[in-house]
Write a protein that holds these residues in place. Structure first.
Motif, mmCIF file in Angstrom:
data_model
loop_
_atom_site.group_PDB
_atom_site.id
_atom_site.type_symbol
_atom_site.label_atom_id
_atom_site.label_comp_id
_atom_site.label_asym_id
_atom_site.label_seq_id
_atom_site.Cartn_x
_atom_site.Cartn_y
_atom_site.Cartn_z
ATOM 1 N N ILE A 144 -2.869 16.205 -0.859
ATOM 2 C CA ILE A 144 -1.834 17.145 -1.278
ATOM 3 C C ILE A 144 -2.196 18.252 -2.192
ATOM 4 N N ASP A 145 -3.201 18.370 -2.772
ATOM 5 C CA ASP A 145 -3.699 19.568 -3.541
ATOM 6 C C ASP A 145 -4.244 20.457 -2.142
ATOM 7 N N ALA A 146 -5.109 20.297 -1.183
ATOM 8 C CA ALA A 146 -5.530 20.908 -0.105
ATOM 9 C C ALA A 146 -4.268 21.492 0.497
ATOM 10 N N ARG A 147 -3.194 20.693 0.708
ATOM 11 C CA ARG A 147 -1.861 21.164 1.505
ATOM 12 C C ARG A 147 -1.501 22.209 0.668
ATOM 13 N N VAL A 148 -1.312 21.983 -0.648
ATOM 14 C CA VAL A 148 -0.519 22.936 -1.698
ATOM 15 C C VAL A 148 -1.439 24.335 -1.604
ATOM 16 N N GLU A 149 -2.834 24.308 -1.551
ATOM 17 C CA GLU A 149 -3.530 25.226 -1.740
ATOM 18 C C GLU A 149 -3.429 26.351 -0.629
ATOM 19 N N ALA A 150 -3.249 25.652 0.671
ATOM 20 C CA ALA A 150 -3.326 26.423 1.761
ATOM 21 C C ALA A 150 -1.680 26.655 2.025
ATOM 22 N N GLY A 151 -0.966 26.495 1.298
ATOM 23 C CA GLY A 151 0.637 26.834 1.234
ATOM 24 C C GLY A 151 1.171 26.366 2.179
ATOM 25 N N GLU A 152 0.865 25.146 2.724
ATOM 26 C CA GLU A 152 1.564 24.165 3.813
ATOM 27 C C GLU A 152 2.340 23.405 2.981
ATOM 28 N N THR A 153 3.586 22.886 3.924
ATOM 29 C CA THR A 153 4.422 22.120 3.409
ATOM 30 C C THR A 153 4.968 21.266 4.778
ATOM 31 N N VAL A 154 5.227 20.176 4.425
ATOM 32 C CA VAL A 154 5.591 19.016 5.365
ATOM 33 C C VAL A 154 6.923 18.407 5.371
ATOM 34 N N GLU A 155 7.582 18.318 6.607
ATOM 35 C CA GLU A 155 8.922 17.800 6.535
ATOM 36 C C GLU A 155 8.541 16.457 7.475
ATOM 37 N N ALA A 156 8.848 15.301 7.126
ATOM 38 C CA ALA A 156 8.660 14.085 8.051
ATOM 39 C C ALA A 156 9.570 13.055 7.941
ATOM 40 N N ARG A 157 9.828 12.282 8.803
ATOM 41 C CA ARG A 157 10.718 11.209 8.807
ATOM 42 C C ARG A 157 10.005 9.924 9.462
ATOM 43 N N LEU A 158 10.223 8.987 8.794
ATOM 44 C CA LEU A 158 9.615 7.291 9.307
ATOM 45 C C LEU A 158 11.112 6.963 10.020
ATOM 46 N N ILE A 159 10.732 7.088 11.332
ATOM 47 C CA ILE A 159 12.306 6.652 12.134
ATOM 48 C C ILE A 159 12.322 5.393 12.204
ATOM 49 N N ARG A 160 11.248 4.518 12.318
ATOM 50 C CA ARG A 160 11.217 3.052 12.426
ATOM 51 C C ARG A 160 9.933 2.381 12.520
ATOM 52 N N ILE A 161 9.941 1.224 11.545
ATOM 53 C CA ILE A 161 8.600 0.364 11.777
ATOM 54 C C ILE A 161 8.902 -0.542 12.789
ATOM 55 N N GLU A 162 8.070 -0.486 13.767
ATOM 56 C CA GLU A 162 8.184 -1.328 15.153
ATOM 57 C C GLU A 162 7.597 -2.750 14.673
ATOM 58 N N GLU A 163 6.309 -2.684 13.925
ATOM 59 C CA GLU A 163 5.791 -3.978 13.502
ATOM 60 C C GLU A 163 5.030 -4.007 12.266
ATOM 61 N N ALA A 164 5.218 -5.202 11.685
ATOM 62 C CA ALA A 164 4.555 -5.205 10.344
ATOM 63 C C ALA A 164 3.891 -6.423 10.423
ATOM 64 N N ARG A 165 2.233 -6.705 10.788
ATOM 65 C CA ARG A 165 1.808 -7.916 10.905
ATOM 66 C C ARG A 165 0.652 -8.288 10.064
ATOM 67 N N ILE A 166 0.560 -9.412 9.587
ATOM 68 C CA ILE A 166 -0.613 -9.771 8.448
ATOM 69 C C ILE A 166 -1.844 -10.117 9.493
ATOM 70 N N ILE A 167 -2.636 -9.531 9.568
ATOM 71 C CA ILE A 167 -4.256 -9.327 10.016
ATOM 72 C C ILE A 167 -5.156 -9.992 9.264
ATOM 73 N N ALA A 168 -5.162 -10.081 8.058
ATOM 74 C CA ALA A 168 -6.193 -10.640 7.322
ATOM 75 C C ALA A 168 -5.718 -10.950 6.052
ATOM 76 N N ALA A 169 -6.287 -11.987 5.147
ATOM 77 C CA ALA A 169 -5.848 -12.103 3.857
ATOM 78 C C ALA A 169 -7.087 -13.036 3.356
ATOM 79 N N THR A 170 -7.202 -12.865 1.848
ATOM 80 C CA THR A 170 -8.361 -13.450 1.114
ATOM 81 C C THR A 170 -7.998 -13.646 -0.199
ATOM 82 N N LEU A 171 -8.637 -14.634 -0.982
ATOM 83 C CA LEU A 171 -8.277 -14.976 -2.168
ATOM 84 C C LEU A 171 -9.702 -15.067 -2.950
#
Length: 233
Positions: A144-171
């Motif tokens: 974020i700091d690098a983006r601000v320093e460069a004077g850049e702005t971002v406009e973005a949208r998360l259209i959809r989440i196609e998949e959320a899959r658990i691939i690892a788990a540890t305790l």
């Protein structure tokens, strides 16, 4: 002679009562005691009556967002959301914390994914600090700091989440970590300090493949899962 007959009769009565008691009590554990594996996997019907703090096995991030109610409504398990290699770890987490619910966790992870991305896009460090551990936060903050320093702005949208899959788990002791692979469609534009588009478009979404790991101390009173690590799939 009468005394002997009475003793025999009493002995027969005692034997009969003993057999009856055995038939009633001796078999009850066979019916009522379930294998530990089945008890762990079984849904707890009393969960609906618990308080929000008691139920917070999934990230509470989703409860505060705009998609919170929808995520809770869609908390039914989805097919093919768990890799075989993650099953042992998930079972260990369930055994250590009976409040943990796989479907709620997946719904919460989707909410967390959306909230972290949106906080990053709007350069909201306060929200990111609430959602991420120190190392991940520093990574986002530096970008974020690098983006601000460069004077850049971002406009973005998360259209959809196609998949959320658990691939690892540890305790590890009381520290649970669950890794989720997200496949999502994202549209974004980056503009320079003059407002000119230098990258991206909002007309066409691109597929993002991210691997995020969430962490929680199961013994902590804080029920939130923090974003512990990010990577690309």
């Amino acid at each position: 002679m009468c005394v002997i007959v009475q003793i025999v009769i009493l002995a027969m009565i005692a034997a009969f009562l003993g057999l009856r008691l055995y038939s009633v009590l001796g078999r009850r554990p066979e019916r009522d005691e379930e294998p530990a594996r089945r008890r762990i996997e079984q849904h707890d019907p009393s969960a609906q009556n618990r308080t929000a703090a008691q139920q917070a096995a999934a990230p509470r991030l989703v409860e505060g967002g705009a998609n919170g109610s929808r995520a809770r409504e869609n908390a039914a398990p989805e097919p093919n959301t768990l890799d075989n290699r993650a099953e042992i770890g998930v079972r260990a987490i369930i055994a250590a914390d009976r409040r943990f619910d796989l479907a709620q966790f997946l719904a919460g992870s989707k909410g967390a994914y959306r909230m972290v991305l949106e906080a990053f896009w709007r350069a909201d460090k306060d929200d990111l600090n609430q959602l991420c551990d120190a190392d991940v936060y520093e990574g986002f903050a530096s970008a974020i700091d690098a983006r601000v320093e460069a004077g850049e702005t971002v406009e973005a949208r998360l259209i959809r989440i196609e998949e959320a899959r658990i691939i690892a788990a540890t305790l590890d002791g009381t520290i649970a970590r669950i890794t989720v692979r997200f496949l999502a469609d994202i549209a974004s534009i980056t503009r320079d300090s003059d407002g000119q588009v230098i990258a991206g478009t909002l007309d066409d979404a691109i597929e993002a493949r991210d691997v995020w790991t969430f962490r929680r101390d199961l013994m902590s009173s804080d029920a939130d899962w923090l974003l512990d690590e990010t990577d690309e799939a």
